[in-house]
Write a protein that holds these residues in place. Structure first.
Motif, mmCIF file in Angstrom:
data_model
loop_
_atom_site.group_PDB
_atom_site.id
_atom_site.type_symbol
_atom_site.label_atom_id
_atom_site.label_comp_id
_atom_site.label_asym_id
_atom_site.label_seq_id
_atom_site.Cartn_x
_atom_site.Cartn_y
_atom_site.Cartn_z
ATOM 1 N N LEU A 1 53.060 -54.669 -28.219
ATOM 2 C CA LEU A 1 51.813 -55.287 -28.666
ATOM 3 C C LEU A 1 51.128 -54.404 -29.701
ATOM 4 C CD1 LEU A 1 50.369 -56.645 -25.286
ATOM 5 C CD2 LEU A 1 51.546 -57.906 -27.096
ATOM 6 N N SER B 1 45.570 -53.547 -32.077
ATOM 7 C CA SER B 1 44.376 -54.391 -31.965
ATOM 8 C C SER B 1 44.212 -54.973 -30.574
ATOM 9 C CB SER B 1 44.447 -55.525 -32.997
ATOM 10 O OG SER B 1 45.632 -56.293 -32.817
ATOM 11 N N PHE B 2 45.332 -55.205 -29.879
ATOM 12 C CA PHE B 2 45.264 -55.707 -28.498
ATOM 13 C C PHE B 2 44.583 -54.682 -27.596
ATOM 14 C CE2 PHE B 2 47.049 -55.758 -24.215
ATOM 15 C CZ PHE B 2 46.838 -57.075 -23.839
ATOM 16 N N SER C 1 40.747 -54.012 -28.310
ATOM 17 C CA SER C 1 39.779 -55.035 -27.898
ATOM 18 C C SER C 1 39.686 -55.203 -26.390
ATOM 19 C CB SER C 1 40.160 -56.379 -28.530
ATOM 20 O OG SER C 1 41.452 -56.786 -28.104
ATOM 21 N N ARG C 2 40.416 -54.398 -25.610
ATOM 22 C CA ARG C 2 40.395 -54.521 -24.153
ATOM 23 C C ARG C 2 40.258 -53.157 -23.507
ATOM 24 N NH1 ARG C 2 43.509 -58.282 -26.361
ATOM 25 N NH2 ARG C 2 43.598 -60.390 -25.484
ATOM 26 N N THR D 1 47.026 -63.055 -20.167
ATOM 27 C CA THR D 1 46.243 -62.322 -21.164
ATOM 28 C C THR D 1 47.097 -61.266 -21.871
ATOM 29 O OG1 THR D 1 45.473 -60.703 -19.528
ATOM 30 C CG2 THR D 1 44.123 -62.667 -19.844
ATOM 31 N N ILE D 2 48.158 -60.821 -21.198
ATOM 32 C CA ILE D 2 49.084 -59.855 -21.803
ATOM 33 C C ILE D 2 50.263 -60.578 -22.445
ATOM 34 C CG2 ILE D 2 50.680 -57.950 -21.331
ATOM 35 C CD1 ILE D 2 48.845 -57.050 -19.104
ATOM 36 N N ALA E 1 49.824 -62.573 -25.666
ATOM 37 C CA ALA E 1 49.432 -61.816 -26.859
ATOM 38 C C ALA E 1 50.644 -61.674 -27.785
ATOM 39 C CB ALA E 1 48.902 -60.441 -26.467
ATOM 40 N N THR E 2 50.412 -61.830 -29.082
ATOM 41 C CA THR E 2 51.499 -61.779 -30.065
ATOM 42 C C THR E 2 51.917 -60.334 -30.317
ATOM 43 O OG1 THR E 2 50.598 -63.748 -31.140
ATOM 44 C CG2 THR E 2 52.195 -62.438 -32.388
#
Length: 554
Positions: free
Chosen positions: A241, A244-245, A248-249, A449-450, A453-454
């Motif tokens: 991932l 940015s993933f 933001s978390r 949520t994981i 994600a792209t």
């Protein structure tokens, strides 16, 4: 003279992938999978599955290979993989570092190891490729992701179900044996028949215990293997991932979501696996009970909706409370992780007391939410148990009247009550299973949520044949913001640095110094503009190939 590659098996894997129109080369795959030497046949199978193929290892003779869906990868007696494209009087074979050649069947058979790997693009990967080409949204994460891993162990799980089938058969034998003892043996005072029945019951009990133990061992062993595979796949996706993933978390939220993997897997390979078999046998038990007494069977059937209805009515409320409990638990996890990471700052500012108070407030909220979800589930179970006890009392009263009227024997009444317990047990289990369904739905939602994600774009064939980077850096009108609608950290930045030149970048905190380095490593993609190294646009290269040539000290 052609020089054989250092990784022949990896090279042939890439060749097979290319035949199926998948961009791949050995060097890029070696970086992606951290391959130091070469892949053994098991890792070749794993590699194909990682690239989105449905792959399996098949054993057989050369004649069976002729009927296989060619092309396939076949290991030789030395362990080296070859690509087989045609099998007839001659065999079309390609080895690493050489062109495909036709050899005689006898010559190929002398080096054939009696096995091969069949591979074809999986439906999920073909769909994902088509979606990417058309710009459509990727399919959402769901329970099918688990079945892909569990499906590999169909044979083992089938044995578990077969063992469960015989355990249920033995459960049917015991009540019938009790009826015979009470109605026949005691009435006729036949001790020889009693001994035979006791020996038979002891044998059934022993066999049932052994079978149940073997079933538990096989199920536990299989689920542990599934856990390893699912955990590895989740971690692999997490590592791919983009930054940015994670930016933001909170770390605690991510950790809490990964822990839901076991919740979902426990459900799918636990009660859900055998619940349907228990339900089928409940119908069989009902048929036997109807043979004993249609009236008593009707009473049991009337109570069944109560067992199901209690869980069905409370399920929306329970799901909401479980989601609240998870959210608070994840919040506590994130708070704890952040506290440990910032301990020096907390102590330097002497805010331990206020931090302790905030932690206790969070604990109270979590405890209240946990109590409410547990309380709701507990009352549902108590209502189900109360209905079960009421059914037992009614069956005993009506059954006794049936015995007095001569419509049922004493042994038949006892056997009927034992069978009734066998019917109630899976029904009650299914009612509690409904609560577990709600927990699994929450777990799937959190894992999504994981998994939805792209990941970072991968270029499996990029970097092959490229020269090592020299270090000429160019920024061409680069702008960047960490969030879609956030403040731009860099705005229309352009500069060029020749290879080998030493420079220093200075500026106030937040000016974008660290961001420049992150863009050079392609940890982030520029919002607009382009970043070049040696004239190569970094948005088009394999991130692993790039980052292994850049050193950063922080």
């Amino acid at each position: 003279m052609t020089t054989a590659p250092l990784r022949p098996n990896l090279t042939m894997l890439a060749a097979l992938a290319t035949l199926h129109e998948r961009r791949a080369d050995a060097e890029a795959l070696a970086r992606r999978w951290d391959v130091a030497h070469d892949l053994d046949p098991d890792r070749v199978l794993w590699g194909l599955q990682d690239l989105g193929f449905t792959a399996k290892r098949v054993s057989g003779t050369l004649s069976a290979l002729a009927n296989a869906p060619l092309p396939v990868l076949a290991p030789t007696t030395s362990g080296e993989m070859v690509l087989v494209g045609r099998v007839s009087d001659t065999v079309l074979v390609q080895r690493a570092g050489a062109k495909a050649v036709a050899v005689s069947a006898a010559e190929f058979a002398a080096d054939f190891a009696g096995a091969w790997i069949e591979a074809s693009p999986s439906v999920a990967s073909v769909t994902a490729t088509a979606d990417a080409a058309s710009g459509a949204a990727a399919s959402q994460f769901n329970v099918g992701w688990f079945w892909q891993a569990i499906g590999k162990y169909k044979a083992e799980l089938a044995q578990v179900l077969l063992a469960s089938f015989f355990v249920q058969i033995f459960a049917l034998v015991t009540p019938l044996a009790f009826q015979v003892v009470i109605d026949k043996v005691l009435t006729h005072r036949s001790q020889s028949t009693l001994v035979v029945m006791l020996v038979a019951l002891a044998g059934v009990a022993l066999f049932e215990a052994v079978l149940s133990g073997l079933r538990h061992y096989l199920l536990t062993h299989t689920t542990q293997r599934v856990d390893v595979e699912l955990g590895a796949r989740l971690f692999q996706h997490l590592m791919r991932l983009p930054m940015s993933f994670f930016q933001s978390r909170r770390a605690g939220d991510i950790i809490a979501a990964t822990r839901e993997l076991e919740t979902a897997r426990n459900f799918l390979t636990g009660q859900a696996l055998t619940a349907w078999l228990d339900l089928v046998f409940a119908l069989v038990f009902l048929a036997v009970m109807f043979y004993y007494s249609p009236l008593l069977t009707l009473i049991v059937v009337v109570f069944l909706p109560i067992f199901f209805g209690a869980s069905y009515i409370v399920s929306p409320l329970l799901r909401k409370k479980l989601e609240d409990k998870f959210a608070l638990g994840a919040d506590n996890q994130a708070f704890l992780v952040e506290t440990v990471g910032a301990m020096e700052t907390l102590k330097s500012q002497a805010v331990e007391a206020s931090w302790q108070r905030r932690w206790e407030e969070r604990l109270v909220r979590f405890a209240v939410s946990s109590f409410e979800s547990g309380h709701t589930g507990n009352w549902t179970n108590q209502l189900t148990n109360l209905a079960s006890k009421a059914l037992t009392v009614i069956l005993l009263g009506v059954g006794a009247m049936q015995v007095i009227d001569g419509n049922l024997t004493v042994g038949g009444l006892i056997a009927f009550n034992m069978l009734s317990g066998r019917v109630n047990a899976p029904i009650i289990k299914l009612s509690t299973l409904w609560q577990e369904v709600q927990q699994m739905r929450v777990a799937i939602k959190r894992l999504a949520t994981i998994m939805d994600a792209t990941p970072e774009p991968g270029f499996a064939s990029d970097g092959a044949g490229r020269r090592p980077l020299q270090g000429q850096v160019s920024f061409d009108r680069v702008s960047f913001a960490y969030q879609a609608n956030g403040v731009q950290v860099l705005s229309d930045v352009s500069f060029s640095v020749p290879a080998g030149e030493v420079i220093g970048v200075v500026g106030v905190s937040g000016a974008g110094k660290t961001t420049l380095i992150r863009l050079l490593q392609r940890l982030y993609i520029a919002t607009s503009g382009r970043v070049f190294i040696d004239g190569i646009d970094l948005a088009t290269v394999d991130a692993t190939w790039l980052r292994r040539q850049i050193g950063v000290v922080s």
